[in-house]
Structure formats: structure tokens, C-alpha cells
Design a protein around this motif. Structure first.
Motif, PDB file in Angstrom:
ATOM      1  N   GLY A 179       0.401  -1.227   0.327  1.00  0.00           N
ATOM      2  CA  GLY A 179       0.097  -0.015  -0.082  1.00  0.00           C
ATOM      3  C   GLY A 179       1.003   1.152  -0.293  1.00  0.00           C
ATOM      4  N   ALA A 180       1.926   1.025   0.643  1.00  0.00           N
ATOM      5  CA  ALA A 180       3.173   2.231   0.385  1.00  0.00           C
ATOM      6  C   ALA A 180       4.634   1.933   0.975  1.00  0.00           C
ATOM      7  CB  ALA A 180       2.583   3.099   1.540  1.00  0.00           C
ATOM      8  N   GLU A 181       5.744   3.095   0.596  1.00  0.00           N
ATOM      9  CA  GLU A 181       6.699   2.159   0.788  1.00  0.00           C
ATOM     10  C   GLU A 181       7.094   2.665   1.945  1.00  0.00           C
ATOM     11  OE1 GLU A 181       6.850   6.586  -0.409  1.00  0.00           O
ATOM     12  OE2 GLU A 181       4.953   4.869  -0.860  1.00  0.00           O
ATOM     13  N   THR A 182       6.516   2.883   3.187  1.00  0.00           N
ATOM     14  CA  THR A 182       7.356   2.842   3.824  1.00  0.00           C
ATOM     15  C   THR A 182       7.004   1.426   5.075  1.00  0.00           C
ATOM     16  OG1 THR A 182       6.054   5.130   4.174  1.00  0.00           O
ATOM     17  CG2 THR A 182       6.475   3.958   6.771  1.00  0.00           C
ATOM     18  N   VAL A 183       8.168   0.552   5.396  1.00  0.00           N
ATOM     19  CA  VAL A 183       8.010  -0.524   6.384  1.00  0.00           C
ATOM     20  C   VAL A 183       6.939  -0.192   7.758  1.00  0.00           C
ATOM     21  CG1 VAL A 183       8.573  -2.501   7.187  1.00  0.00           C
ATOM     22  CG2 VAL A 183      10.149  -1.532   5.448  1.00  0.00           C
ATOM     23  N   ASN A 184       5.660  -0.937   8.029  1.00  0.00           N
ATOM     24  CA  ASN A 184       4.828  -0.583   8.772  1.00  0.00           C
ATOM     25  C   ASN A 184       5.539  -2.084  10.048  1.00  0.00           C
ATOM     26  OD1 ASN A 184       2.993  -0.885  10.849  1.00  0.00           O
ATOM     27  ND2 ASN A 184       1.553   0.704   9.553  1.00  0.00           N
ATOM     28  N   PRO A 185       5.239  -2.001  10.804  1.00  0.00           N
ATOM     29  CA  PRO A 185       5.474  -3.403  11.775  1.00  0.00           C
ATOM     30  C   PRO A 185       4.233  -3.892  12.167  1.00  0.00           C
ATOM     31  CG  PRO A 185       6.627  -1.310  12.912  1.00  0.00           C
ATOM     32  CD  PRO A 185       6.489  -1.297  11.607  1.00  0.00           C
ATOM     33  N   LYS A 186       2.684  -3.486  11.360  1.00  0.00           N
ATOM     34  CA  LYS A 186       2.192  -3.552  11.818  1.00  0.00           C
ATOM     35  C   LYS A 186       1.396  -4.033  10.694  1.00  0.00           C
ATOM     36  CE  LYS A 186       0.989  -0.986  15.905  1.00  0.00           C
ATOM     37  NZ  LYS A 186      -0.646   0.110  16.274  1.00  0.00           N
ATOM     38  N   ILE A 187       1.995  -4.241   9.565  1.00  0.00           N
ATOM     39  CA  ILE A 187       1.194  -4.954   8.075  1.00  0.00           C
ATOM     40  C   ILE A 187       2.623  -5.542   7.318  1.00  0.00           C
ATOM     41  CG2 ILE A 187       0.061  -4.299   5.666  1.00  0.00           C
ATOM     42  CD1 ILE A 187       0.469  -1.177   7.285  1.00  0.00           C
ATOM     43  N   GLN A 188       2.121  -7.117   7.540  1.00  0.00           N
ATOM     44  CA  GLN A 188       2.840  -8.107   7.371  1.00  0.00           C
ATOM     45  C   GLN A 188       3.782  -8.027   6.498  1.00  0.00           C
ATOM     46  OE1 GLN A 188       4.094 -10.356   9.370  1.00  0.00           O
ATOM     47  NE2 GLN A 188       5.432 -10.913   7.635  1.00  0.00           N
ATOM     48  N   SER A 189       2.670  -7.550   5.026  1.00  0.00           N
ATOM     49  CA  SER A 189       3.286  -7.410   4.022  1.00  0.00           C
ATOM     50  C   SER A 189       4.325  -6.426   3.443  1.00  0.00           C
ATOM     51  CB  SER A 189       2.414  -6.913   2.572  1.00  0.00           C
ATOM     52  OG  SER A 189       1.834  -5.827   3.288  1.00  0.00           O
ATOM     53  N   THR A 190       4.272  -5.444   4.472  1.00  0.00           N
ATOM     54  CA  THR A 190       5.250  -4.641   4.097  1.00  0.00           C
ATOM     55  C   THR A 190       7.088  -4.942   4.419  1.00  0.00           C
ATOM     56  OG1 THR A 190       5.626  -3.284   6.166  1.00  0.00           O
ATOM     57  CG2 THR A 190       3.672  -2.755   4.327  1.00  0.00           C
ATOM     58  N   LEU A 191       6.870  -6.258   5.727  1.00  0.00           N
ATOM     59  CA  LEU A 191       7.901  -6.677   6.127  1.00  0.00           C
ATOM     60  C   LEU A 191       8.640  -7.786   5.521  1.00  0.00           C
ATOM     61  CD1 LEU A 191       6.425  -6.938  10.150  1.00  0.00           C
ATOM     62  CD2 LEU A 191       7.741  -5.440   9.444  1.00  0.00           C
ATOM     63  N   ASP A 192       7.632  -8.484   4.868  1.00  0.00           N
ATOM     64  CA  ASP A 192       7.901  -9.077   4.029  1.00  0.00           C
ATOM     65  C   ASP A 192       8.611  -9.002   3.138  1.00  0.00           C
ATOM     66  OD1 ASP A 192       6.764 -11.735   5.763  1.00  0.00           O
ATOM     67  OD2 ASP A 192       5.084 -11.561   3.926  1.00  0.00           O
ATOM     68  N   ALA A 193       8.604  -7.627   2.057  1.00  0.00           N
ATOM     69  CA  ALA A 193       8.508  -7.179   0.759  1.00  0.00           C
ATOM     70  C   ALA A 193      10.322  -6.539   0.713  1.00  0.00           C
ATOM     71  CB  ALA A 193       7.696  -5.810   0.776  1.00  0.00           C
ATOM     72  N   GLN A 194      10.109  -5.883   2.369  1.00  0.00           N
ATOM     73  CA  GLN A 194      11.386  -5.784   3.496  1.00  0.00           C
ATOM     74  C   GLN A 194      12.752  -7.159   3.189  1.00  0.00           C
ATOM     75  OE1 GLN A 194      12.027  -4.556   7.195  1.00  0.00           O
ATOM     76  NE2 GLN A 194      13.326  -2.697   6.729  1.00  0.00           N
TER      77      GLN A 194
END
Length: 301
Positions: A179-194
Motif C-alpha cells: 500500500g505504500a513504501e514505508t515499512v510498518n511492523p503492523k503490516i506483514q506485507s511491508t515486512l515481507d517486502a523488505q
């Protein structure tokens, strides 16, 4: 490098190594129309399983000579699927196509431990989309894996990379769409992407760079990257869009087709051969392009 749908169609038709597709439950008018056109253009021959009378009648209505096709009788969806898979195992066909049967019926035959086409790899779906005026994109996975975890996302990326490598890409850029380029520990997809972006050794054999998390705009628009001050290798020029869930992939793909007039072609990866699995709502051009994609990638993915 085959970086457009027309190039894939041309390459399949021009290849001196002609492929054969095994169609499970082939008594479907739309599927047979695509199969017949593939034969006319020299893209692939076909082995058809299912109701022989129905198949011959449909071929005749399409202006085809049923004698030009190998037609194998099968009564039930399960028998159709098993017989088509058996043709591949026997070396009589190079790839598969789903006809008038459920996806589950076909995949059960493909994944059968003794008589199937298992490889130990994850089964995933890759769809190529070419919007007029834009580069061709590989979207994955919008069909097979509903809510993949990090491990599965890695395998999904590798399957997509295999497709592009088979098409002659020597450099690949993959975006982990969130949803965005910021890594958010509450949003698993951003952690996976990182995490995926921090695995360069894994992607090196494919000459692939993975970046993310990013929104769709930063994946495909260099202008958006400049405007937002986002910089990463490959940003704005993604060849592969890795989506966090099948719902995201399904939505992006249908939007490209319905609202932007994208040409498309799709196959399932992870078995011993590519599997052409198209929606009944897909155009005849899409079905033909998917057969061509299966033909040019057979033996390479």
C-alpha cells in the motif's frame, strides 16, 4: 528478448521446434477456437481429451478437420485430466491446458504423487500484461496462492523470474507491491517486502533486482519516483509485480484488461511443464497468447 505479447506470438509461430499441447476436457468452444488458431499459425499441435463426438462437432463448426487432431476419449473430468497429464508423462505433449473442467480437477491430476507432474516447487500463476504505450509486466500471483507467506512469496518470485529468463530477459527488476513504501511492523506485507529486497544472493542467478515495499506507482512510474524522492535499483521500471495477496493481483490484472485494454497471457508454473489456465471471460486473443507463452516456455521453466 520477447518483451511483448506480439513478440511471444511471433516467436512461437516461427520456432522450428513445434510443441504439442494436451487439453483436458477439450469440449469447450472457446478453448477449441484458441487451439485451432494455434494450429493454423504453427504455434502448437494438440492432443484433445474428452467427449470425442462433442470435440469433433465443435472442430467442424470452427472449419477444422477433426482428423488433424489426436482425440482421446474420456468420460469424467477426472479421467480427462489424468489422460492429459499421462500424455505429457509419455512425451506426447509438451504442456497442458485446462478445458471444460474445474481447476481443482486438473491440479489434482498434476499433483498426484505417483502419476502427476510434481517437482517439489510451489505452484504459482504468472500473468503477462501489456498496456498500450507501456512495458510488458509480469503479475504474480493473482490466481493460485491466496495469502502467501514470506517463504511462498520467494518461490513465487523465482517462478516469475524463470518465465522472464525463458523469454530472454538478461536483467529483471521485481517490485514488491504494497500500500505504500514505508515499512510498518503492523503490516506483514511491508515486512515481507523488505525481507525479499534484502536477499540479493537469492536473486543473483536470475540477474534480478528486488525492491520494496512500494506502491504500484513507484513500481512502474519513474516520474512518481522522482516526485516522491524514492530511489532503488529498478524503481519505476519493474518487470515483475509481486502482489501481497491474490485479491490484489486479481484486481490489478482485471483493471489493466478492462480499463486499459491490456493484452495478456498467463500460465501456471511449478509443475514439470507449463499449464495454460485461462478464464472463460478471457478474450480469444488472450487464450491464443497464453498457448503461445506455454509453447515458448515449455522445457525452460
Amino acid at each position: 528478448m520477447l518483451d511483448s505479447i506480439p513478440a511471444i506470438l511471433q516467436a512461437a509461430a516461427a520456432s522450428p521446434e513445434k510443441r504439442t499441447i494436451a487439453v483436458a476436457a477439450a469440449q469447450d468452444g472457446d478453448v477449441l477456437q484458441a487451439v485451432a488458431e494455434a494450429r493454423r499459425q504453427g504455434i502448437a499441435q494438440a492432443v484433445l481429451t474428452g467427449n470425442p463426438e462433442g470435440i469433433r462437432e465443435m472442430l467442424t463448426r470452427l472449419g477444422e478437420n477433426p482428423a488433424d487432431y489426436a482425440i482421446l476419449a474420456a468420460d469424467t473430468p477426472e479421467q480427462c485430466a489424468a489422460l492429459a497429464v499421462a500424455q505429457v508423462r509419455a512425451g506426447q505433449a509438451n504442456f497442458l491446458m485446462k478445458g471444460l473442467l474445474g481447476t481443482g480437477d486438473l491440479m489434482r491430476a498434476v499433483l498426484h504423487r505417483e502419476t502427476g507432474l510434481r517437482t517439489g516447487r510451489l505452484i504459482s500463476h504468472v500473468m503477462l500484461y501489456e498496456v498500450p504505450g507501456h512495458r510488458m509486466l509480469a503479475l504474480t500471483d493473482g490466481g493460485m496462492n491466496t495469502f502467501p507467506d514470506l517463504e511462498k512469496k520467494g518461490e513465487i518470485l523465482e517462478n516469475a523470474a524463470r518465465v522472464l529468463c525463458a523469454l530472454g530477459y538478461d536483467r529483471i527488476s521485481a517490485a514488491c507491491v504494497c500500500g505504500a513504501e514505508t515499512v510498518n511492523p503492523k503490516i506483514q506485507s511491508t515486512l515481507d517486502a523488505q525481507a525479499l529486497a534484502n536477499m540479493p544472493e537469492r536473486w543473483a542467478p536470475y540477474h534480478m533486482t528486488v525492491f520494496g515495499p512500494v506502491g504500484l506507482d513507484l513500481a512502474v512510474s519513474e516520474g512518481a519516483c522522482r516526485h516522491k524522492g524514492y530511489a532503488a535499483p529498478g524503481a519505476g521500471q519493474a518487470d515483475i509485480l509481486l502482489v501481497p495477496t491474490y485479491e490484489v493481483g486479481n484486481g490489478i490484472g482485471k483493471a489493466m484488461s478492462l480499463f486499459a485494454g491490456a493484452k495478456n497471457a498467463g500460465i501456471i508454473l511449478g509443475a514439470k511443464v507449463p499449464i495454460v489456465l485461462v478464464s472463460r471471460s478471457d478474450s480469444a486473443e488472450s487464450k491464443l497468447a497464453s498457448i503461445a507463452l506455454g509453447a515458448v516456455t515449455a522445457g525452460k521453466v
